[in-house]
Scaffold this motif. Structure first.
Motif, PDB file in Angstrom:
ATOM      1  N   GLY A  25      53.887  29.166  42.402  1.00 25.11           N
ATOM      2  CA  GLY A  25      52.935  28.711  43.405  1.00 25.11           C
ATOM      3  C   GLY A  25      52.078  29.817  43.991  1.00 25.11           C
ATOM      4  N   TYR A  26      52.302  31.049  43.571  1.00 27.71           N
ATOM      5  CA  TYR A  26      51.525  32.184  44.056  1.00 27.71           C
ATOM      6  C   TYR A  26      50.778  32.817  42.891  1.00 27.71           C
ATOM      7  CZ  TYR A  26      53.732  32.034  48.604  1.00 27.71           C
ATOM      8  OH  TYR A  26      54.137  31.636  49.845  1.00 27.71           O
ATOM      9  N   GLY A  27      49.643  33.408  43.189  1.00 29.71           N
ATOM     10  CA  GLY A  27      48.883  34.060  42.137  1.00 29.71           C
ATOM     11  C   GLY A  27      47.685  34.784  42.687  1.00 29.71           C
ATOM     12  N   VAL A  28      46.843  35.237  41.783  1.00 36.07           N
ATOM     13  CA  VAL A  28      45.640  35.992  42.106  1.00 36.07           C
ATOM     14  C   VAL A  28      44.433  35.106  41.813  1.00 36.07           C
ATOM     15  CG1 VAL A  28      44.279  38.038  41.528  1.00 36.07           C
ATOM     16  CG2 VAL A  28      46.774  38.160  41.540  1.00 36.07           C
ATOM     17  N   SER A  29      43.457  35.154  42.701  1.00 29.11           N
ATOM     18  CA  SER A  29      42.259  34.350  42.512  1.00 29.11           C
ATOM     19  C   SER A  29      41.070  35.045  43.157  1.00 29.11           C
ATOM     20  CB  SER A  29      42.455  32.972  43.144  1.00 29.11           C
ATOM     21  OG  SER A  29      41.338  32.149  42.907  1.00 29.11           O
ATOM     22  N   GLU A  30      39.886  34.752  42.657  1.00 32.04           N
ATOM     23  CA  GLU A  30      38.653  35.247  43.273  1.00 32.04           C
ATOM     24  C   GLU A  30      38.044  34.120  44.083  1.00 32.04           C
ATOM     25  OE1 GLU A  30      35.844  36.847  40.493  1.00 32.04           O
ATOM     26  OE2 GLU A  30      36.888  38.761  40.409  1.00 32.04           O
ATOM     27  N   LEU A  31      37.661  34.434  45.302  1.00 32.17           N
ATOM     28  CA  LEU A  31      37.009  33.465  46.171  1.00 32.17           C
ATOM     29  C   LEU A  31      35.665  34.032  46.601  1.00 32.17           C
ATOM     30  CD1 LEU A  31      40.054  32.637  48.479  1.00 32.17           C
ATOM     31  CD2 LEU A  31      39.198  31.268  46.584  1.00 32.17           C
ATOM     32  N   ILE A  32      34.676  33.176  46.724  1.00 28.58           N
ATOM     33  CA  ILE A  32      33.355  33.588  47.189  1.00 28.58           C
ATOM     34  C   ILE A  32      33.106  32.925  48.534  1.00 28.58           C
ATOM     35  CG2 ILE A  32      30.877  33.502  46.730  1.00 28.58           C
ATOM     36  CD1 ILE A  32      31.569  33.608  43.742  1.00 28.58           C
ATOM     37  N   VAL A  33      32.621  33.692  49.487  1.00 30.55           N
ATOM     38  CA  VAL A  33      32.306  33.174  50.814  1.00 30.55           C
ATOM     39  C   VAL A  33      30.884  32.623  50.767  1.00 30.55           C
ATOM     40  CG1 VAL A  33      32.071  33.717  53.260  1.00 30.55           C
ATOM     41  CG2 VAL A  33      33.816  34.895  51.888  1.00 30.55           C
ATOM     42  N   PRO A  34      30.728  31.290  50.799  1.00 34.05           N
ATOM     43  CA  PRO A  34      29.381  30.723  50.697  1.00 34.05           C
ATOM     44  C   PRO A  34      28.613  30.834  52.012  1.00 34.05           C
ATOM     45  CG  PRO A  34      30.994  28.969  50.880  1.00 34.05           C
ATOM     46  CD  PRO A  34      31.757  30.259  50.844  1.00 34.05           C
ATOM     47  N   GLU A  35      27.296  30.759  51.908  1.00 36.36           N
ATOM     48  CA  GLU A  35      26.428  30.726  53.091  1.00 36.36           C
ATOM     49  C   GLU A  35      26.867  29.543  53.955  1.00 36.36           C
ATOM     50  OE1 GLU A  35      23.649  32.217  55.462  1.00 36.36           O
ATOM     51  OE2 GLU A  35      23.690  32.950  53.411  1.00 36.36           O
ATOM     52  N   CYS A  83      41.971  37.873  45.877  1.00 36.69           N
ATOM     53  CA  CYS A  83      43.064  37.546  46.793  1.00 36.69           C
ATOM     54  C   CYS A  83      44.359  37.293  46.037  1.00 36.69           C
ATOM     55  CB  CYS A  83      42.733  36.288  47.586  1.00 36.69           C
ATOM     56  SG  CYS A  83      41.271  36.443  48.614  1.00 36.69           S
ATOM     57  N   PHE A  84      45.458  37.533  46.725  1.00 33.79           N
ATOM     58  CA  PHE A  84      46.781  37.156  46.254  1.00 33.79           C
ATOM     59  C   PHE A  84      47.381  36.258  47.313  1.00 33.79           C
ATOM     60  CE2 PHE A  84      51.389  37.642  46.528  1.00 33.79           C
ATOM     61  CZ  PHE A  84      51.742  37.183  45.274  1.00 33.79           C
ATOM     62  N   GLY A  85      47.983  35.172  46.869  1.00 34.96           N
ATOM     63  CA  GLY A  85      48.630  34.305  47.843  1.00 34.96           C
ATOM     64  C   GLY A  85      48.972  32.968  47.264  1.00 34.96           C
ATOM     65  N   LYS A  86      49.177  32.029  48.171  1.00 38.52           N
ATOM     66  CA  LYS A  86      49.557  30.668  47.799  1.00 38.52           C
ATOM     67  C   LYS A  86      48.349  29.992  47.147  1.00 38.52           C
ATOM     68  CE  LYS A  86      52.516  28.465  50.383  1.00 38.52           C
ATOM     69  NZ  LYS A  86      53.097  27.725  51.510  1.00 38.52           N
ATOM     70  N   LEU A  87      48.512  29.595  45.899  1.00 38.48           N
ATOM     71  CA  LEU A  87      47.396  29.026  45.134  1.00 38.48           C
ATOM     72  C   LEU A  87      46.853  27.759  45.777  1.00 38.48           C
ATOM     73  CD1 LEU A  87      48.775  29.643  41.532  1.00 38.48           C
ATOM     74  CD2 LEU A  87      46.906  30.861  42.673  1.00 38.48           C
ATOM     75  N   GLU A  88      47.733  26.918  46.295  1.00 38.63           N
ATOM     76  CA  GLU A  88      47.289  25.671  46.920  1.00 38.63           C
ATOM     77  C   GLU A  88      46.410  25.962  48.136  1.00 38.63           C
ATOM     78  OE1 GLU A  88      46.420  21.894  47.052  1.00 38.63           O
ATOM     79  OE2 GLU A  88      47.660  22.769  45.474  1.00 38.63           O
ATOM     80  N   SER A  89      46.761  26.971  48.908  1.00 38.33           N
ATOM     81  CA  SER A  89      45.945  27.352  50.071  1.00 38.33           C
ATOM     82  C   SER A  89      44.582  27.860  49.625  1.00 38.33           C
ATOM     83  CB  SER A  89      46.649  28.443  50.875  1.00 38.33           C
ATOM     84  OG  SER A  89      47.838  27.967  51.442  1.00 38.33           O
ATOM     85  N   MET A  90      44.548  28.631  48.549  1.00 37.19           N
ATOM     86  CA  MET A  90      43.270  29.151  48.060  1.00 37.19           C
ATOM     87  C   MET A  90      42.390  28.025  47.539  1.00 37.19           C
ATOM     88  SD  MET A  90      44.049  32.916  46.487  1.00 37.19           S
ATOM     89  CE  MET A  90      45.647  32.689  45.718  1.00 37.19           C
ATOM     90  N   ARG A  91      43.002  27.007  46.927  1.00 34.60           N
ATOM     91  CA  ARG A  91      42.215  25.864  46.430  1.00 34.60           C
ATOM     92  C   ARG A  91      41.517  25.138  47.573  1.00 34.60           C
ATOM     93  NH1 ARG A  91      46.931  24.886  43.235  1.00 34.60           N
ATOM     94  NH2 ARG A  91      46.585  25.795  41.194  1.00 34.60           N
ATOM     95  N   THR A  92      42.152  25.088  48.743  1.00 32.90           N
ATOM     96  CA  THR A  92      41.537  24.390  49.880  1.00 32.90           C
ATOM     97  C   THR A  92      40.300  25.108  50.397  1.00 32.90           C
ATOM     98  OG1 THR A  92      42.888  25.504  51.563  1.00 32.90           O
ATOM     99  CG2 THR A  92      43.781  23.467  50.610  1.00 32.90           C
ATOM    100  N   LEU A  93      40.132  26.373  50.044  1.00 31.26           N
ATOM    101  CA  LEU A  93      38.979  27.145  50.507  1.00 31.26           C
ATOM    102  C   LEU A  93      37.753  26.971  49.617  1.00 31.26           C
ATOM    103  CD1 LEU A  93      40.773  30.444  51.541  1.00 31.26           C
ATOM    104  CD2 LEU A  93      39.984  28.594  53.022  1.00 31.26           C
ATOM    105  N   ILE A  94      37.928  26.336  48.469  1.00 32.32           N
ATOM    106  CA  ILE A  94      36.793  26.102  47.577  1.00 32.32           C
ATOM    107  C   ILE A  94      36.010  24.910  48.113  1.00 32.32           C
ATOM    108  CG2 ILE A  94      36.086  25.507  45.221  1.00 32.32           C
ATOM    109  CD1 ILE A  94      38.731  26.775  44.286  1.00 32.32           C
ATOM    110  N   PRO A  95      34.718  25.083  48.390  1.00 36.48           N
ATOM    111  CA  PRO A  95      33.925  23.973  48.933  1.00 36.48           C
ATOM    112  C   PRO A  95      33.970  22.753  48.018  1.00 36.48           C
ATOM    113  CG  PRO A  95      32.656  26.016  48.949  1.00 36.48           C
ATOM    114  CD  PRO A  95      33.919  26.285  48.194  1.00 36.48           C
ATOM    115  N   LYS A  96      34.015  21.557  48.626  1.00 34.56           N
ATOM    116  CA  LYS A  96      34.121  20.315  47.866  1.00 34.56           C
ATOM    117  C   LYS A  96      33.010  20.184  46.826  1.00 34.56           C
ATOM    118  CE  LYS A  96      34.593  15.405  48.236  1.00 34.56           C
ATOM    119  NZ  LYS A  96      35.143  14.306  48.907  1.00 34.56           N
TER     120      LYS A  96
END
Length: 115
Positions: A25-35, A83-96
């Protein structure tokens, strides 16, 4: 010679992502902070990401690469975060909208019985 071989076995060459994904349930992912993101203008410590079990390993801002950024750093639009962390939490940060754009386009097939 034996000491040299033993040293090689103690730290085998493993990809960093493999090392960081040892927990389910943990891993590495790239997240982009949108405008327009709620993160823009907040410090990393104010963001609440640590409460979501997300750690920022590297910040990519324009041409700059900032490893292990300080918690006082302020988010800007278009920041890319490794980022490293809970994958499910990171998925919630991706804009719909982004999730919908990534979804495969499926065309409805004609029913065989109606032909």
């Amino acid at each position: 010679m034996i000491d040299y071989i033993a040293a090689q076995v103690d730290f085998p060459e493993i990809d960093v992502r493999q090392r960081l994904t040892v927990s389910k349930g943990y891993g590495v992912s790239e997240l982009i902070v949108p405008e327009g993101s709620y993160l823009v203008g907040k410090s990393f410590s104010e963001s609440g990401l640590s409460d979501l079990d997300i750690n920022i390993l590297t910040l990519y801002r324009g041409n700059k690469v900032i490893p292990n950024p300080k918690s006082s750093r302020i988010f800007e639009a278009a920041d890319k975060l490794l980022c490293f962390g809970k994958l499910e939490s990171m998925r919630t940060l991706i804009p719909k909208k982004t999730v919908e754009e990534r979804a495969p386009k499926v065309e409805k097939l004609n029913d065989i019985n109606t032909q």
